[in-house]
Write a protein that holds these residues in place. Structure first.
Motif, PDB file in Angstrom:
ATOM      1  N   THR A  94       0.928  -5.212 -10.670  1.00 25.22           N
ATOM      2  CA  THR A  94       2.362  -5.739  -9.952  1.00 25.22           C
ATOM      3  C   THR A  94       1.901  -6.023  -9.017  1.00 25.22           C
ATOM      4  O   THR A  94       0.679  -6.025  -8.015  1.00 25.22           O
ATOM      5  CB  THR A  94       3.119  -4.641  -9.380  1.00 25.22           C
ATOM      6  OG1 THR A  94       4.408  -4.684  -8.241  1.00 25.22           O
ATOM      7  CG2 THR A  94       1.864  -3.191  -8.640  1.00 25.22           C
ATOM      8  N   HIS A  95       2.822  -7.210  -7.900  1.00 23.94           N
ATOM      9  CA  HIS A  95       2.674  -8.288  -6.913  1.00 23.94           C
ATOM     10  C   HIS A  95       3.534  -6.778  -5.764  1.00 23.94           C
ATOM     11  O   HIS A  95       3.644  -7.719  -4.735  1.00 23.94           O
ATOM     12  CB  HIS A  95       3.474  -9.214  -7.155  1.00 23.94           C
ATOM     13  CG  HIS A  95       2.138 -10.705  -7.786  1.00 23.94           C
ATOM     14  ND1 HIS A  95       1.661 -10.630  -9.312  1.00 23.94           N
ATOM     15  CD2 HIS A  95       1.050 -10.795  -6.867  1.00 23.94           C
ATOM     16  CE1 HIS A  95       0.704 -11.369  -9.349  1.00 23.94           C
ATOM     17  NE2 HIS A  95       0.771 -11.553  -8.199  1.00 23.94           N
ATOM     18  N   ASP A  96       4.154  -6.474  -6.397  1.00 18.17           N
ATOM     19  CA  ASP A  96       5.448  -5.071  -5.847  1.00 18.17           C
ATOM     20  C   ASP A  96       4.496  -4.693  -5.039  1.00 18.17           C
ATOM     21  O   ASP A  96       4.325  -3.248  -5.232  1.00 18.17           O
ATOM     22  CB  ASP A  96       6.807  -5.441  -6.130  1.00 18.17           C
ATOM     23  CG  ASP A  96       7.864  -4.443  -6.025  1.00 18.17           C
ATOM     24  OD1 ASP A  96       7.533  -4.455  -4.333  1.00 18.17           O
ATOM     25  OD2 ASP A  96       8.408  -4.390  -6.100  1.00 18.17           O
ATOM     26  N   GLN A  97       4.795  -4.559  -3.504  1.00 21.83           N
ATOM     27  CA  GLN A  97       4.007  -4.119  -2.417  1.00 21.83           C
ATOM     28  C   GLN A  97       4.328  -2.562  -2.386  1.00 21.83           C
ATOM     29  O   GLN A  97       3.546  -1.454  -2.388  1.00 21.83           O
ATOM     30  CB  GLN A  97       3.679  -4.764  -0.621  1.00 21.83           C
ATOM     31  CG  GLN A  97       2.661  -5.439  -0.856  1.00 21.83           C
ATOM     32  CD  GLN A  97       0.895  -4.622  -1.507  1.00 21.83           C
ATOM     33  OE1 GLN A  97       0.608  -5.034  -2.367  1.00 21.83           O
ATOM     34  NE2 GLN A  97       1.079  -3.592  -0.675  1.00 21.83           N
ATOM     35  N   ALA A  98       6.053  -2.325  -3.474  1.00 28.09           N
ATOM     36  CA  ALA A  98       6.686  -1.460  -2.641  1.00 28.09           C
ATOM     37  C   ALA A  98       6.590  -0.561  -3.936  1.00 28.09           C
ATOM     38  O   ALA A  98       5.917   0.789  -3.698  1.00 28.09           O
ATOM     39  CB  ALA A  98       8.347  -1.816  -2.874  1.00 28.09           C
ATOM     40  N   VAL A  99       6.702  -0.991  -5.181  1.00 30.20           N
ATOM     41  CA  VAL A  99       5.216  -0.633  -6.895  1.00 30.20           C
ATOM     42  C   VAL A  99       3.914   0.219  -6.280  1.00 30.20           C
ATOM     43  O   VAL A  99       3.510   1.486  -6.354  1.00 30.20           O
ATOM     44  CB  VAL A  99       5.407  -1.380  -7.588  1.00 30.20           C
ATOM     45  CG1 VAL A  99       4.641  -1.076  -8.345  1.00 30.20           C
ATOM     46  CG2 VAL A  99       7.173  -1.055  -7.833  1.00 30.20           C
ATOM     47  N   ALA A 100       3.327  -1.048  -5.455  1.00 27.57           N
ATOM     48  CA  ALA A 100       2.070  -0.406  -5.401  1.00 27.57           C
ATOM     49  C   ALA A 100       1.511   0.858  -4.428  1.00 27.57           C
ATOM     50  O   ALA A 100       0.582   1.656  -4.781  1.00 27.57           O
ATOM     51  CB  ALA A 100       1.202  -1.235  -4.388  1.00 27.57           C
ATOM     52  N   SER A 101       2.319   0.674  -3.477  1.00 31.43           N
ATOM     53  CA  SER A 101       2.208   2.024  -2.418  1.00 31.43           C
ATOM     54  C   SER A 101       3.002   3.371  -2.418  1.00 31.43           C
ATOM     55  O   SER A 101       3.350   4.634  -2.122  1.00 31.43           O
ATOM     56  CB  SER A 101       3.344   1.635  -0.982  1.00 31.43           C
ATOM     57  OG  SER A 101       4.465   2.032  -1.619  1.00 31.43           O
ATOM     58  N   GLU A 102       3.996   3.409  -4.123  1.00 29.19           N
ATOM     59  CA  GLU A 102       4.341   4.787  -4.504  1.00 29.19           C
ATOM     60  C   GLU A 102       3.259   5.281  -5.389  1.00 29.19           C
ATOM     61  O   GLU A 102       3.523   6.374  -5.829  1.00 29.19           O
ATOM     62  CB  GLU A 102       5.780   3.860  -5.488  1.00 29.19           C
ATOM     63  CG  GLU A 102       6.837   3.973  -4.849  1.00 29.19           C
ATOM     64  CD  GLU A 102       6.932   4.500  -4.111  1.00 29.19           C
ATOM     65  OE1 GLU A 102       7.198   5.968  -4.546  1.00 29.19           O
ATOM     66  OE2 GLU A 102       8.720   4.240  -3.794  1.00 29.19           O
TER      67      GLU A 102
END
Length: 334
Positions: free
Chosen positions: A220-228
């Motif tokens: 993922t490039h999505d930091q919101a997903v990575a932080s989950e």
């Protein structure tokens, strides 16, 4: 030397207890006689039952790694094993069985995940039908349970064009889980979705991980997903460069819980360490660094010799080290 070799023979193999083990993985592509190294000795271990994310800039090698783990590409060198399957030595028949039974895949583009002329229920039952071994009633029952688990009961009789983007991706997750794979891989599964819908899709991944115990790796490039996720591994220049681990801590005085994240640099099997570019540039570290072994840590210092200072002022760029953030020579502590 013989004693050292004998002691190594008695040690367990690298990654022996991991579900996914990549050891010095190399992938070289040749185009018009020019070789490009997409993976340059990458090491990665993923434990059974993990839900983790892979992040990295475009061209870092993360998509190449995912294609290898999915059985869609073959490594040039090194070793890669998933659930005991050797991805380097599998023949075409074994690779087909691997993709059917061991690994599930969710693409970013929903059109690649679902057949447009089948309903959601039919899309989920199709992999079971192709695998064989189950009666039709058992396949339907399992598919209904998967759709229900992912909050898709209302979608079972709808075709993909009748579903929202989030519903399509959650149905794609159900399809990927149809044959109870050991590993679920997802390549930018929320890349085309808004933040609210992306959260629903990630909730589906978390549900699959918690209720089925499926190991899940998300690019993922999505930091919101990575932080989950509890663990995020960054890939740079074809190697794992850093890792963020998140854990919940409770304040002893107030009893309040908080999520704490800590970033670590990755030390690969060859002893290489990628130092963050902002760290090295702020200290003027170029070409080489000085190492000092202390009782409980290793000190890394800028090269202050006349030769090193001269290279730092004018010659580092010629050696390709300037701004790379990779500790070369002295920085590769074996």
């Amino acid at each position: 030397m013989e004693r050292r070799a004998a002691s190594r023979r008695g040690q367990p193999a690298y990654g022996h207890d991991a579900l996914i083990a990549c050891d010095r993985l190399v992938r070289v592509f040749t185009t018009d006689g020019v070789e490009v190294q997409a993976l340059q000795g990458l090491d990665l271990l993923v434990a059974e039952g993990e839900l983790m994310a892979l992040v990295g800039a475009s061209g870092s090698g993360k998509s190449t790694l995912m294609n290898i783990l999915a059985g869609l590409d073959v490594p040039t060198a090194g070793a890669a094993k998933v659930a005991g399957r050797d991805l380097l030595t599998m023949d075409a028949k074994a690779r087909l069985g691997y993709r059917r039974d061991v690994v599930g895949f969710v693409w970013q583009q929903t059109a690649r995940n679902l057949l447009p002329y089948l309903t959601a229920l039919q899309n989920v039952t199709l992999p079971m039908q192709l695998r064989g071994g189950r009666r039709r009633a058992a396949r339907t029952k399992a598919a209904v349970e998967l759709l229900s688990m992912l909050a898709l009961d209302h979608c079972r009789d709808r075709r993909p064009h009748q579903l929202s983007g989030g519903e399509q991706q959650r149905t794609a997750i159900a399809v990927a889980l149809a044959n109870t794979p050991s590993v679920l891989l997802a390549d930018e599964p929320t890349g085309e979705l808004d933040s609210h819908t992306a959260e629903q899709v990630f909730t589906a991944f978390r549900t699959a991980n918690e209720e089925l115990g499926t190991t899940i790796v998300i690019v993922t490039h999505d930091q919101a997903v990575a932080s989950e996720v509890r663990r995020t591994v960054a890939i740079r220049d074809g190697r794992t460069s850093s890792e963020v681990l998140r854990r919940t801590e409770r304040d002893a005085a107030t009893g309040q819980e908080s999520l704490v994240a800590r970033e670590y640099a990755m030390l690969d099997r060859a002893g290489r360490l990628q130092l963050p570019a902002e760290y090295t540039s702020s200290l003027g570290m170029e070409y080489r660094v000085l190492l000092e072994l202390e009782s409980d840590h290793i000190g890394v210092w800028p090269d202050r010799t006349a030769d090193g200072a001269g290279r730092g002022r004018g010659g580092a760029g010629e050696d390709g080290a300037k701004g790379s953030g990779v500790a070369e020579d002295g920085g590769e502590a074996s």
